[in-house]
Design an enzyme around this catalytic site. Structure first.
Site, PDB file in Angstrom:
ATOM      1  N   ASP A 183     -44.337  54.819  46.563  1.00 12.42           N
ATOM      2  CA  ASP A 183     -43.408  53.746  46.882  1.00 12.42           C
ATOM      3  C   ASP A 183     -42.515  54.164  48.044  1.00 12.42           C
ATOM      4  OD1 ASP A 183     -41.677  55.579  45.747  1.00 12.42           O
ATOM      5  OD2 ASP A 183     -41.617  54.568  43.813  1.00 12.42           O
ATOM      6  N   ASP A 211     -60.927  55.699  40.026  1.00  8.14           N
ATOM      7  CA  ASP A 211     -60.411  55.735  41.390  1.00  8.14           C
ATOM      8  C   ASP A 211     -60.155  54.303  41.877  1.00  8.14           C
ATOM      9  OD1 ASP A 211     -59.695  56.338  43.949  1.00  8.14           O
ATOM     10  OD2 ASP A 211     -61.690  56.976  44.612  1.00  8.14           O
ATOM     11  N   GLU A 245     -51.709  57.598  41.700  1.00  8.28           N
ATOM     12  CA  GLU A 245     -50.493  57.766  42.496  1.00  8.28           C
ATOM     13  C   GLU A 245     -50.149  59.250  42.627  1.00  8.28           C
ATOM     14  OE1 GLU A 245     -46.084  55.787  43.064  1.00  8.28           O
ATOM     15  OE2 GLU A 245     -46.941  55.838  41.042  1.00  8.28           O
ATOM     16  N   HIS A 277     -52.936  55.115  45.130  1.00  8.65           N
ATOM     17  CA  HIS A 277     -51.828  54.170  44.934  1.00  8.65           C
ATOM     18  C   HIS A 277     -50.653  54.631  45.795  1.00  8.65           C
ATOM     19  CE1 HIS A 277     -49.590  51.111  42.594  1.00  8.65           C
ATOM     20  NE2 HIS A 277     -48.559  51.926  42.776  1.00  8.65           N
TER      21      HIS A 277
END
Length: 561
Positions: A84, A426, A435, A374
């Protein structure tokens, strides 16, 4: 418990390599040096702020340039902790602490692989930010951005439109866990920089002394030798859980095992003094952690069928890398102290591909690694390739659900890893497994450096005792000019290894005059233009002149090949 174990069998320094729990068919040699390089490189992909001219992850660009502006403080810089775009202070501080601990223990191995300077850059990127985040003694900014609104957007950091509010702790809004971890990070980093940048190390210690919880106190004692912090560890051992909690995990929000290992080291070094009985209790808890992780204790951690420690579905790898680091350093402490305890096992090779799926969980390492990470920046075309603005929801529509591989390879990122049965999907929306996080890599790079096999166990790059490089300095002549005495100093650098010495970097402090025979690059000095390497047994001489006592010369980085 500690005495019982110490009288048992030896814990070998390289026990992390043992693969008794992995089927023989999967066992294979690994290039730990390559994994180390990639693991450190990952941090450049996580940088926030104005990227430097020597940025190696070239698909990233500047971001977060107004961070802190609405609060009247400069909070540009630091790291995005995972996939993020939020800067979370607590995991970031733990990341810097563990990177620093890795360098403190295995800096010479990193130097032998040509990676020490990159590791120092990674640490300083974090500590520079912490200094900004601590603008006055009782104020510490611990977060920039909002996790809730950020998770509704899938944007590159360069395109962020999400809320960048800054959150702080102060006397009216306390947060001792954040303060303690940040203090630990700056104290640990001060040890790393005390030779190469002593003024910066002192600045870090000034900031670090603001908090005295156990984890911070252990690092402050290690950094300062101040008996106050040793006393604090002893007197608050029970009240703050240091000797009361027997823990089977170690991570950014659970530090007890790390404190217990550090205090055990102080005990083995003979520094406990009158506090020895208390410190022995710390050590008992440290060995409880070791044997629980290795399946030899009274309450063992869960493992997958392939032998990997398993604690939770979301980002389980963080507990694997942190446990591996503690087991590695504790093994070396025992070896250095000529002590022993029961236990042996390992799991780093599992992460690198020796597992039932034959999957490397480090992106870019091996032939079979995650392709759909991710991670916003790696999953969206580089800003430098296509600067077209990516909207908050448009990123989800165009890039998040894309079936093809990430357009940018997030080299060195260690993802969350498999489930309790060694299964792994995956897929980009499988954030629990795909992530990555900065705190996954931080302890891993220390273990990888240790596994490269260079130099054996050490305590941070003292140039005078470097087993590969000898530095000799002497005065060759002096003269008086206008009533002032000038000296000509000669420094000889000798390659004592049986390999060629390359990429050598020297730190020269307290130099007040001209220097000849080396080339300056940034804050360090390297070979002159006419030399690319120093063969085994050969020497390099350079000279400098100034009217003072000798300069301080130390090795900050080098590579043998």
């Amino acid at each position: 418990m500690g005495k019982l174990m110490s009288s048992a069998i030896s814990m070998a320094p390289f026990f992390v390599l043992a693969l008794w729990f992995i089927p023989i068919a999967f066992a294979a040699g690994h290039n730990y040096g390559d994994a180390l390089s990639k693991g450190i490189l990952f941090y450049e992909a996580q940088r926030s702020g104005v990227l430097p001219h020597n940025q190696r992850v070239t698909w990233r660009s500047h971001s977060g340039l107004n961070d802190g502006k609405t609060s009247g403080v400069d909070l540009v810089g630091g790291y995005y902790d995972a996939g993020d775009n939020v800067k979370f202070g607590l995991p970031m501080a733990f990341t810097v602490t563990m990177m620093s601990w890795s360098v403190v223990e295995y800096g010479r191995q990193m130097a032998s692989n040509g990676e020490l300077s990159h590791a120092l850059d990674a640490i300083k990127w974090g500590t520079d930010y912490f200094i900004k985040a601590h603008p006055e003694p009782n104020v510490l900014y611990g977060e920039v951005g909002d996790g809730n609104t950020d998770h509704y957007c899938w944007q590159r950091p360069e395109d962020m439109t999400t809320d960048r509010s800054a959150y702080k702790i102060d006397p009216s809004r306390p947060g001792s866990d954040l303060a303690g971890e940040t203090a630990a990070a700056m104290a640990a980093a001060s040890i790393v920089f005390h030779r190469t940048n002593p003024a910066y190390a002192r600045e870090l210690l000034t900031h670090a002394r603001q908090d005295e919880l156990l984890w911070a106190s252990a690092w402050l004692y290690k950094a300062t030798n101040d008996q106050y912090y040793l006393s604090y560890l002893a007197k608050n051992a029970e009240a703050l859980g240091g000797t009361g909690w027997a823990i089977t995990e170690f991570g950014w929000d659970v530090k007890y095992a790390g404190v217990q290992v550090l205090v055990s080291k102080f005990l083995m070094q003979g520094k406990a003094g009158a506090y020895r009985p208390v410190f022995e209790k710390y050590q008992q808890k440290a060995e409880y952690f070791m044997c629980s992780c290795l399946g030899k204790g009274t309450k063992n951690v869960q493992k997958t069928p392939g032998g990997l420690i398993f604690r939770q579905r979301w980002n389980n790898i963080q507990f694997v890398t942190s446990a591996s680091f503690l087991m590695t350093v504790y093994s070396d402490y025992l070896s250095s102290a000529r002590s022993s305890m029961q236990c042996s096992a390992g799991r780093i090779d599992y992460i690198l591909g020796d597992n039932p799926r034959a999957t490397s969980y480090m992106v870019g390492y091996g032939n079979n690694y995650p392709q759909h990470v991710h991670h916003r920046a790696s999953s969206i075309v580089s800003y430098k390739v296509d600067p077209t603005f990516v909207t908050c929801r448009g990123g989800y529509g165009t890039w998040y659900g894309m079936k093809s591989s990430d357009p940018n390879v997030l080299t060195g990122a260690t993802v969350g890893g498999p489930d309790a049965y060694d299964n792994f999907a995956d897929e980009r929306d499988n954030y629990e497994q795909t992530e990555p996080a900065t705190y996954n890599n931080a302890p891993l790079i220390g273990v990888l450096a240790r596994l490269t096999g260079h130099s054996g166990y050490n305590q941070l790059l003292p140039a005078s005792s470097n087993s590969h490089i000898a530095i000799n300095q002497k005065v060759t002549t002096s003269w008086v000019h206008h009533g002032r005495t000038y000296y000509r100093y000669s420094i000889t650098v000798t390659n004592k290894s049986n390999k060629s010495l390359k990429n050598m970097k020297l730190i020269i402090n307290k130099l007040y005059g001209p220097i000849w025979g080396v080339t300056k690059s940034g804050n360090s000095y390297g070979f002159p233009a006419w030399i690319n390497e120093l063969p085994a047994g050969k020497s390099l001489e350079f000279v400098y002149i100034h009217a003072s006592t000798p300069a301080s010369v130390s090795v900050s980085d080098y590579k043998l090949s």
